[in-house]
Design a protein around this motif. Structure first.
Motif, PDB file in Angstrom:
ATOM      1  N   PRO A 133     -15.093   4.680   1.357  1.00  0.00           N
ATOM      2  CA  PRO A 133     -15.699   4.438   0.048  1.00  0.00           C
ATOM      3  C   PRO A 133     -15.096   3.222  -0.660  1.00  0.00           C
ATOM      4  O   PRO A 133     -14.041   2.731  -0.232  1.00  0.00           O
ATOM      5  N   TYR A 189       1.789   0.663  -8.113  1.00  0.00           N
ATOM      6  CA  TYR A 189       1.125  -0.616  -7.847  1.00  0.00           C
ATOM      7  C   TYR A 189       0.253  -1.102  -8.996  1.00  0.00           C
ATOM      8  O   TYR A 189       0.425  -2.199  -9.488  1.00  0.00           O
ATOM      9  N   GLY A 226     -13.040   0.824  -3.123  1.00  0.00           N
ATOM     10  CA  GLY A 226     -11.793   0.939  -3.866  1.00  0.00           C
ATOM     11  C   GLY A 226     -10.689   1.728  -3.190  1.00  0.00           C
ATOM     12  O   GLY A 226      -9.733   2.127  -3.825  1.00  0.00           O
ATOM     13  N   ARG A 255       0.749  -4.342 -11.374  1.00  0.00           N
ATOM     14  CA  ARG A 255      -0.138  -5.489 -11.208  1.00  0.00           C
ATOM     15  C   ARG A 255      -0.849  -5.848 -12.511  1.00  0.00           C
ATOM     16  O   ARG A 255      -0.990  -7.009 -12.862  1.00  0.00           O
ATOM     17  N   VAL A 294      -9.617   3.730  -6.187  1.00  0.00           N
ATOM     18  CA  VAL A 294      -8.858   3.548  -7.425  1.00  0.00           C
ATOM     19  C   VAL A 294      -9.322   2.336  -8.219  1.00  0.00           C
ATOM     20  O   VAL A 294      -8.614   1.821  -9.069  1.00  0.00           O
ATOM     21  N   THR A 313     -10.190  -4.016   1.483  1.00  0.00           N
ATOM     22  CA  THR A 313      -9.971  -5.446   1.330  1.00  0.00           C
ATOM     23  C   THR A 313      -8.480  -5.764   1.274  1.00  0.00           C
ATOM     24  O   THR A 313      -8.005  -6.695   1.914  1.00  0.00           O
ATOM     25  N   SER A 314      -7.744  -4.959   0.524  1.00  0.00           N
ATOM     26  CA  SER A 314      -6.352  -5.333   0.362  1.00  0.00           C
ATOM     27  C   SER A 314      -5.565  -5.105   1.651  1.00  0.00           C
ATOM     28  O   SER A 314      -4.607  -5.833   1.918  1.00  0.00           O
ATOM     29  N   TYR A 346      -8.757   9.163  -2.155  1.00  0.00           N
ATOM     30  CA  TYR A 346      -7.425   9.645  -2.513  1.00  0.00           C
ATOM     31  C   TYR A 346      -7.526  10.901  -3.365  1.00  0.00           C
ATOM     32  O   TYR A 346      -8.490  11.079  -4.100  1.00  0.00           O
ATOM     33  N   GLY A 356      -8.945   0.424  -0.651  1.00  0.00           N
ATOM     34  CA  GLY A 356      -7.964  -0.511  -0.125  1.00  0.00           C
ATOM     35  C   GLY A 356      -8.367  -1.241   1.144  1.00  0.00           C
ATOM     36  O   GLY A 356      -7.532  -1.824   1.818  1.00  0.00           O
ATOM     37  N   HIS A 378       0.807  -1.227   0.000  1.00  0.00           N
ATOM     38  CA  HIS A 378       0.000   0.000   0.000  1.00  0.00           C
ATOM     39  C   HIS A 378       0.823   1.251   0.000  1.00  0.00           C
ATOM     40  O   HIS A 378       1.739   1.398   0.798  1.00  0.00           O
ATOM     41  N   PHE A 379       0.399   2.186  -0.830  1.00  0.00           N
ATOM     42  CA  PHE A 379       1.023   3.498  -0.859  1.00  0.00           C
ATOM     43  C   PHE A 379       0.355   4.381   0.198  1.00  0.00           C
ATOM     44  O   PHE A 379      -0.850   4.301   0.410  1.00  0.00           O
TER      45      PHE A 379
END
Ligand SMILES: Nc1ncnc2c1ncn2[C@@H]1O[C@H](COP(=O)(O)OP(=O)(O)OP(=O)(O)O)[C@@H](O)[C@H]1O
Length: 792
Positions: free
Chosen positions: A362, A511, A364, A515, A547, A368-369, A499, A366, A329-330
């Protein structure tokens, strides 16, 4: 009618036709039954039937082993059934739960579908009158009740109730036939027997044979119980089982031996071992063809395949965890820090009661990741349980086994999928769960999360306790308000906001591009996406807080390039801003603001939504009338009041604004907030509404580079509102350069990302006059255009 082409290319089903699904056992009317869809054609058939709400007809195959039977190898009499649910079975194969409705006879086949489609007739039940039928009905019922009594394992209560309360002789005959362990051709014979007397006789005769065996075994069992001790009884029971099996003409059942070994080796607590052995004995006594056999076997498989033991876990290495979080993660500095602190607590007290993390933000961004990274850092498997739309307690806790087609709830299913009971389990969309008629799922979830109770969590299907205390739960939500209070109290909330454009570019460069390169089999040497192209993608092709769409668009670009390489292209490819349009089509986010605000009566407002900030346009128009205020655009109560306030405020300032007061009496004013069907509420559009009205009535446009937010009071004060950061970021994304904000929100300025601050001019409002001064275009609008609007 011959069926038309539907949107996805498949033909729609003709109204008068039915979808036919070959099955390997007969399904009777009135019975709910799970059907395994083990062929692609059956899956397609069930999906289309479900989609178009067409009933299915389930028809027995003549040769049960045939891999993909055609019309010739099917019987003509089947059962019309409604598809109740589409579920995935424990083995991962899709099932549908079907309810038989009525007999159905096929007359002709309809060509041109990837599965079987036919026309035919429903066969209604004949009249059930007369003493002959009544007598047979009563006889069959007493036979059935006796058989149920004699079953070695007590029968499901529902079944007894169904037999006792059977609504008609026909229904009873079909019910008993469904549960009798007959060969499929025998069942088919009963299905094809429409005449009631004959049908009752047939079923009665079959049941009589079964009753004899049952009476015999129960007699033996009773005698043994009286004369033997525990141990001997077991051996004897085993012999009996073998005897019964021989009697029924069945061979050795290797499966039972395997299950027995599995029970011994599964590492289950003693209580569960006992339960499993009991069920195994029951299985041995049940003939393989009986519906019950499959149910008990599935249950045993569930028991033995659950991860009862806990492998020794290595302590959490915090430095390593930090490295993994950074690697995946950034940015997100504060969030990573809180995660590390959380892991530190867990490291100190591995079995302690750590609070449950809840990521709120919101789509997207991150959530989940981050969860996946936590699992990676802890060296544990990661599973997701989606709670969005769950409104039935049994989805969490499972159905009792007496319910046909029952399965464990999604928590136990996830445990089995993870294969370890100390897994990291992400409870997704915990805010989208709601109570329905079948109980409140959040109550069940509380039990799952409560350290006092989850050591012995009881799933209805398993009916034995399972220890969930080692699971690391992480919840995610889009918004906090809809999470039930008691659940929220259990959780440590971590907010993730959207973001900025600059952060998105960094995330993309470091990233997402990498990917997607990998996913498309490309290397960084082959393709390069220029930073300017990424910026254009962000500004003009996506409009989101996270994102996710950005990653998708990058994927589309790279797939396009991958195709070129596959076709023989060898030179490296550079994608610049001008290459986007030919590949992705015209940009989707245009500079809407300038276009929309080019006429008087429109102001750009800012809204906060669970998925980030949004710009929204407030449109006001005037028509000849008698002073009414019309509000449209799905506005909530608070927003409607805010519009009233805006109008009163403008009326009270009419003179100062140079508006003729009689204008209000002679016209109706209409305020509309477009953007489809999304409901909008809150007081924060007050300033924008007032400005739209003033713009309309003074015929001056609102500046097209300016957006605004703020509540207004009747006296013209601008009051503070929430969501400043998200709103300002959204304004910047939409290309706005000036934002009008309540002066009393000044303290929120520090939350606005520096990069956004740089591109915007922020103007702080004390009173509505400040907004008029800063927001109205000094020039007057095009008068003719205004008249056209007013008349339309
Ligand atoms: N800060 C970040 N650094 C690197 N990648 C990120 C970052 N934030 C999000 N991503 C990537 O964006 C994609 C979407 O993120 P993810 O699926 O975790 O979102 P989410 O918040 O769980 O959304 P949803 O609520 O819709 O499930 C993933 O591929 C994720 O790795």
């Amino acid at each position: 009618m011959n069926g038309e082409q539907s949107a996805n290319g498949a033909r729609t089903l003709p109204d008068d036709a039915v979808v036919v699904v070959p099955v390997s056992n007969v399904i009777f009317p009135g019975v709910v039954f799970p059907i395994v869809l083990d062929r692609p054609s059956a899956v397609a058939a069930a999906q289309q039937a479900l989609r178009e709400q067409h009933p299915l007809v389930l028809v027995l195959q003549q040769d049960v082993q045939a891999p993909d039977p055609g019309p010739q190898s099917l019987h003509r009499m089947g059962t019309l059934a409604n598809v109740l649910r589409y579920v995935t079975g424990p083995d991962g194969a899709p099932h549908v739960a079907c309810q038989g409705v009525e007999r159905f006879e096929i007359d002709e086949w309809v060509e041109g579908f990837p599965f079987l489609v036919a026309r035919g007739r429903r066969i209604p039940e004949p009249e059930a009158e007369g003493a002959a039928i009544e007598a047979r009905f009563l006889h069959l019922r007493s036979q059935a009740l006796e058989a149920l009594q004699l079953l070695p394992q007590s029968p499901p209560g529902e079944l007894v109730a169904a037999v006792e309360g059977a609504s008609s002789p026909a229904a009873l005959a079909d019910l008993v036939a469904a549960y009798l362990d007959l060969q499929p051709p025998e069942k088919q014979q009963i299905l094809e027997t429409i005449d009631l007397e004959a049908r009752l006789d047939k079923v009665s005769a079959f049941l009589a044979q079964r009753l004899e065996v049952l009476r015999l075994t129960s007699e033996i069992a009773q005698r043994t119980r009286q004369s033997l001790g525990e141990r001997q009884r077991e051996t004897l029971l085993r012999e009996q089982m073998a005897a019964i099996q021989r009697e029924l003409g069945e061979g050795e059942r290797e499966e039972l031996v395997e299950l027995e070994a599995a029970i011994e080796n599964a590492g289950m607590p003693e209580e569960v071992v006992q339960q499993a052995r009991k069920e195994l004995r029951r299985l041995a006594r049940t003939p393989e063809a009986a519906a019950e056999y499959g149910m008990v076997r599935t249950y045993l498989e569930w028991l033995v395949e659950l991860p009862w033991g806990v492998p020794e876990a290595a302590p959490i290495d915090l430095a390593e965890a930090r490295r993994i979080l950074d690697e995946d993660h950034f940015g997100l500095e504060k969030i990573k820090q809180r995660i590390i602190e959380h892991l530190a607590v867990r490291r100190l007290a591995p079995e302690g009661k750590a609070p449950i993390l809840c990521f709120v933000g919101p789509p997207g961004v991150g959530k989940t990741s981050l969860g996946q990274s936590i699992a990676r850092a802890m060296h544990r498997p990661f599973v997701r349980v989606s709670l969005g739309g769950v409104h039935d307690e049994s989805e969490i806790r499972g159905h009792r086994r007496t319910y046909v087609g029952a399965l464990p709830g999604n928590i136990i299913q996830a445990i089995r999928k993870a294969g370890r009971r100390d897994c990291v389990m992400m409870l997704d969309e915990i805010d989208k769960m709601s109570a329905g008629i079948h109980g409140d799922p959040s109550a069940a979830l509380l039990e799952v999360l409560d350290p006092e109770q989850n050591v012995a969590f009881r799933d209805n299907y398993l009916a034995v306790p399972f220890d969930l205390s080692r699971v690391v739960f992480i919840a995610t939500a889009n918004m906090l308000d809809t999470i039930p209070g008691p659940l929220r109290d259990r959780m440590e909330v971590i907010q993730l906001s959207g973001y900025t454009a600059g952060e998105k570019r960094q995330i993309a460069e470091r990233y997402l591009v990498r990917r997607q390169l990998e996913a498309n089999g490309l290397t960084a040497e082959q393709v390069q996406i220029e930073p300017a192209a990424l910026e254009t993608l962000i500004a003009r092709y996506t409009r989101e807080a996270g994102v996710r769409s950005l990653e998708r668009e990058i994927g589309r670009l790279l797939r396009h390039v991958a195709v070129r390489f596959a076709e023989g292209h060898t030179e490296p490819v550079r994608i610049g801003p001008t290459n986007l349009e030919p590949i992705l089509g015209p940009p989707r986010v245009e500079n809407e603001v300038a276009m929309r605000t080019s006429v008087p009566g429109v102001a750009t407002g800012l809204a906060w939504t669970p998925v980030g900030g949004e710009i929204l346009f407030i449109e006001a128009t005037r028509t000849p009338g008698d002073g009414r205020l019309i509000l449209t655009g799905q506005l909530g109560e608070v927003m409607r009041e805010s519009a009233q306030t805006a109008l009163s405020l403008v009326k009270s300032r009419a003179e100062a604004l140079g508006v003729t007061p009689s204008l209000f009496k002679e016209s109706d004013i209409h305020i509309h907030v477009p953007a489809g069907a999304t409901p909008k509420d809150g007081p924060s559009a007050g300033v924008a509404m007032t400005m739209a009205l003033i713009s309309l009535l003074t015929d001056r446009t609102v500046r097209s580079d300016t957006a605004m937010t703020g509540e207004i009071s009747l006296r013209g004060l601008v009051l503070p509102v929430g969501g400043i950061k998200e709103k300002v970021v959204a304004a910047a994304t939409a290309g706005v350069r000036r934002v009008l904000l309540p002066a009393r929100n000044r303290a929120d300025e520090r939350d606005i990302p520096e990069e956004t601050r740089q591109t915007l001019e922020l103007i702080w409002l004390e009173r509505i006059e400040d907004a008029i001064e800063a927001g109205l275009d000094p020039r007057r609008g095009d008068v003719r255009q205004t008249q056209v609007r007013a008349a339309s």
